[in-house]
Design a protein around this motif. Structure first.
Motif, PDB file in Angstrom:
ATOM      1  N   LYS A 171       0.797  -1.236   0.000  1.00  0.00           N
ATOM      2  CA  LYS A 171       0.000   0.000   0.000  1.00  0.00           C
ATOM      3  C   LYS A 171       0.830   1.288   0.000  1.00  0.00           C
ATOM      4  CE  LYS A 171      -3.640  -2.599   0.184  1.00  0.00           C
ATOM      5  NZ  LYS A 171      -4.411  -2.875  -1.063  1.00  0.00           N
ATOM      6  N   LEU A 172       2.132   1.205  -0.296  1.00  0.00           N
ATOM      7  CA  LEU A 172       2.928   2.411  -0.418  1.00  0.00           C
ATOM      8  C   LEU A 172       2.644   3.072  -1.766  1.00  0.00           C
ATOM      9  CD1 LEU A 172       4.458   0.799   1.837  1.00  0.00           C
ATOM     10  CD2 LEU A 172       6.573   1.766   0.924  1.00  0.00           C
ATOM     11  N   THR A 173       2.747   4.392  -1.822  1.00  0.00           N
ATOM     12  CA  THR A 173       2.629   5.079  -3.097  1.00  0.00           C
ATOM     13  C   THR A 173       3.821   4.695  -3.976  1.00  0.00           C
ATOM     14  OG1 THR A 173       3.876   7.002  -2.326  1.00  0.00           O
ATOM     15  CG2 THR A 173       1.485   7.058  -2.025  1.00  0.00           C
ATOM     16  N   ARG A 174       3.696   4.914  -5.274  1.00  0.00           N
ATOM     17  CA  ARG A 174       4.815   4.599  -6.175  1.00  0.00           C
ATOM     18  C   ARG A 174       6.086   5.317  -5.737  1.00  0.00           C
ATOM     19  NH1 ARG A 174       2.237   5.623 -12.110  1.00  0.00           N
ATOM     20  NH2 ARG A 174       1.040   3.702 -12.370  1.00  0.00           N
ATOM     21  N   LYS A 175       5.964   6.604  -5.434  1.00  0.00           N
ATOM     22  CA  LYS A 175       7.141   7.401  -5.065  1.00  0.00           C
ATOM     23  C   LYS A 175       7.784   6.861  -3.792  1.00  0.00           C
ATOM     24  CE  LYS A 175       8.635  12.187  -4.262  1.00  0.00           C
ATOM     25  NZ  LYS A 175       9.248  12.030  -2.936  1.00  0.00           N
ATOM     26  N   LEU A 176       6.987   6.600  -2.761  1.00  0.00           N
ATOM     27  CA  LEU A 176       7.545   6.105  -1.513  1.00  0.00           C
ATOM     28  C   LEU A 176       8.095   4.698  -1.682  1.00  0.00           C
ATOM     29  CD1 LEU A 176       8.122   6.519   1.474  1.00  0.00           C
ATOM     30  CD2 LEU A 176       5.829   5.650   1.984  1.00  0.00           C
ATOM     31  N   ALA A 177       7.418   3.856  -2.469  1.00  0.00           N
ATOM     32  CA  ALA A 177       7.911   2.493  -2.714  1.00  0.00           C
ATOM     33  C   ALA A 177       9.279   2.545  -3.381  1.00  0.00           C
ATOM     34  CB  ALA A 177       6.920   1.719  -3.582  1.00  0.00           C
ATOM     35  N   ALA A 178       9.450   3.470  -4.343  1.00  0.00           N
ATOM     36  CA  ALA A 178      10.742   3.613  -5.020  1.00  0.00           C
ATOM     37  C   ALA A 178      11.811   4.111  -4.054  1.00  0.00           C
ATOM     38  CB  ALA A 178      10.608   4.565  -6.205  1.00  0.00           C
ATOM     39  N   GLU A 179      11.470   5.102  -3.242  1.00  0.00           N
ATOM     40  CA  GLU A 179      12.454   5.645  -2.304  1.00  0.00           C
ATOM     41  C   GLU A 179      12.845   4.612  -1.252  1.00  0.00           C
ATOM     42  OE1 GLU A 179      10.749   9.225  -0.776  1.00  0.00           O
ATOM     43  OE2 GLU A 179      11.459  10.442  -2.464  1.00  0.00           O
ATOM     44  N   PHE A 180      11.871   3.862  -0.737  1.00  0.00           N
ATOM     45  CA  PHE A 180      12.212   2.840   0.248  1.00  0.00           C
ATOM     46  C   PHE A 180      13.074   1.754  -0.385  1.00  0.00           C
ATOM     47  CE2 PHE A 180      11.503  -0.798   3.111  1.00  0.00           C
ATOM     48  CZ  PHE A 180      11.797  -0.190   4.325  1.00  0.00           C
TER      49      PHE A 180
END
Length: 277
Positions: A171-180
């Motif tokens: 359930k992470l946003t695309r941007k946060l998933a990429a950063e994580f």
């Protein structure tokens, strides 16, 4: 390995490490085309230049990495990296065997590409259910993303793709998933590089040596290692900046088509024996 060959592989690493197209797979293709893929130093080099790519993340997100008051950030990274450390230790020999197989890379590029064509629809997220800040990522979600990362032990899968998709599934946003995914790359690749440099034994010209000993065994190896990491660092910084913006606007579909085409081309090269399987 010449300096030019080192630069070529480093450029490939810098571009592909944080894109969902498999850096390991592309480095295997590049080294195979240059006919240096069976050299022990090449195998070490392809792991060791990840240090440059790691540094790119640390520099770009230095405020995050050096904000020691937010200790929960480090806890989440430790929890997320545990599955890869355990499985990597248990199955290191089998993983090394897969790394020498361009056929494995071709198949996983194809399969992964087909998956990426549909991943945006599969994980179509409602804005109300998205996790958009790192503080909202629970330890359980971090561990789940770490499990997804283990899929990338198969060459050609892409660590970046596995962890970003894992983040979106959590359930992470695309941007946060990429950063994580970028953050998680730091302890993961540090562990892999450290193991290759200081623990694993390499057969360098008939002499069994640790990685750092093989690098220091000749000036050519040392120069290739230094130049390769510098190039990988610069190129990775540019790739990260590009990818975040592109992913938010366009998603994974273009990367899926790229992987499919790359997989087909690689199979043709293997079939015509331009690259030996």
């Amino acid at each position: 390995m010449s300096i030019l060959q080192a630069i070529i592989i480093a450029i490939v690493e810098g571009i592909t490490e944080y894109l969902p197209i498999s850096s390991t797979g592309h480095m295997i293709i590049a080294s195979s085309l240059m006919d240096i893929h069976k050299q022990e130093f090449t195998k070490l080099f392809e792991v060791a230049i990840q240090l440059g790519a790691i540094l790119a993340v640390v520099v770009l997100y230095w405020r995050k990495f050096f904000d020691f008051k937010r200790w929960q950030f480090y806890v989440k990274l430790v929890i997320a990296v545990i599955p890869a450390l355990v499985l990597g230790f248990l199955f290191s020999d089998k993983i090394d065997a897969l790394l020498e197989s361009p056929t494995t890379v071709a198949i996983t590029l194809l399969v992964g590409g087909i998956f990426l064509l549909f991943v945006d629809k599969v994980f179509n997220q409602q804005a109300t259910s998205q996790i958009d800040t790192e503080e909202k990522i629970s330890n359980g979600r971090a561990f789940a993303i770490g499990l997804w990362q283990c899929i990338a032990m198969i060459p050609g899968v892409s660590r970046s793709a596995a962890t970003i998709i894992g983040g979106m599934q959590q359930k992470l946003t695309r941007k946060l998933a990429a950063e994580f995914s970028f953050f998680l790359a730091v302890p993961t690749m540090c562990a892999a590089s450290g193991y290759s440099l200081f623990v694993k034994k390499w057969d360098g010209s008939g002499t069994v040596q640790k990685g750092y000993e093989l690098i220091l065994s000749s000036s050519d190896n040392l120069y290739a290692f230094i130049v390769g990491n510098i190039v990988a660092f610069v190129v990775a910084m540019l790739a990260i900046k590009f990818f975040i913006g592109f992913l938010q606007k366009r998603g994974f579909r273009l990367f899926g088509w790229y992987r499919i085409i790359a997989g087909i081309v690689l199979l043709i090269l293997i079939y015509t024996q331009v690259i030996t399987a």
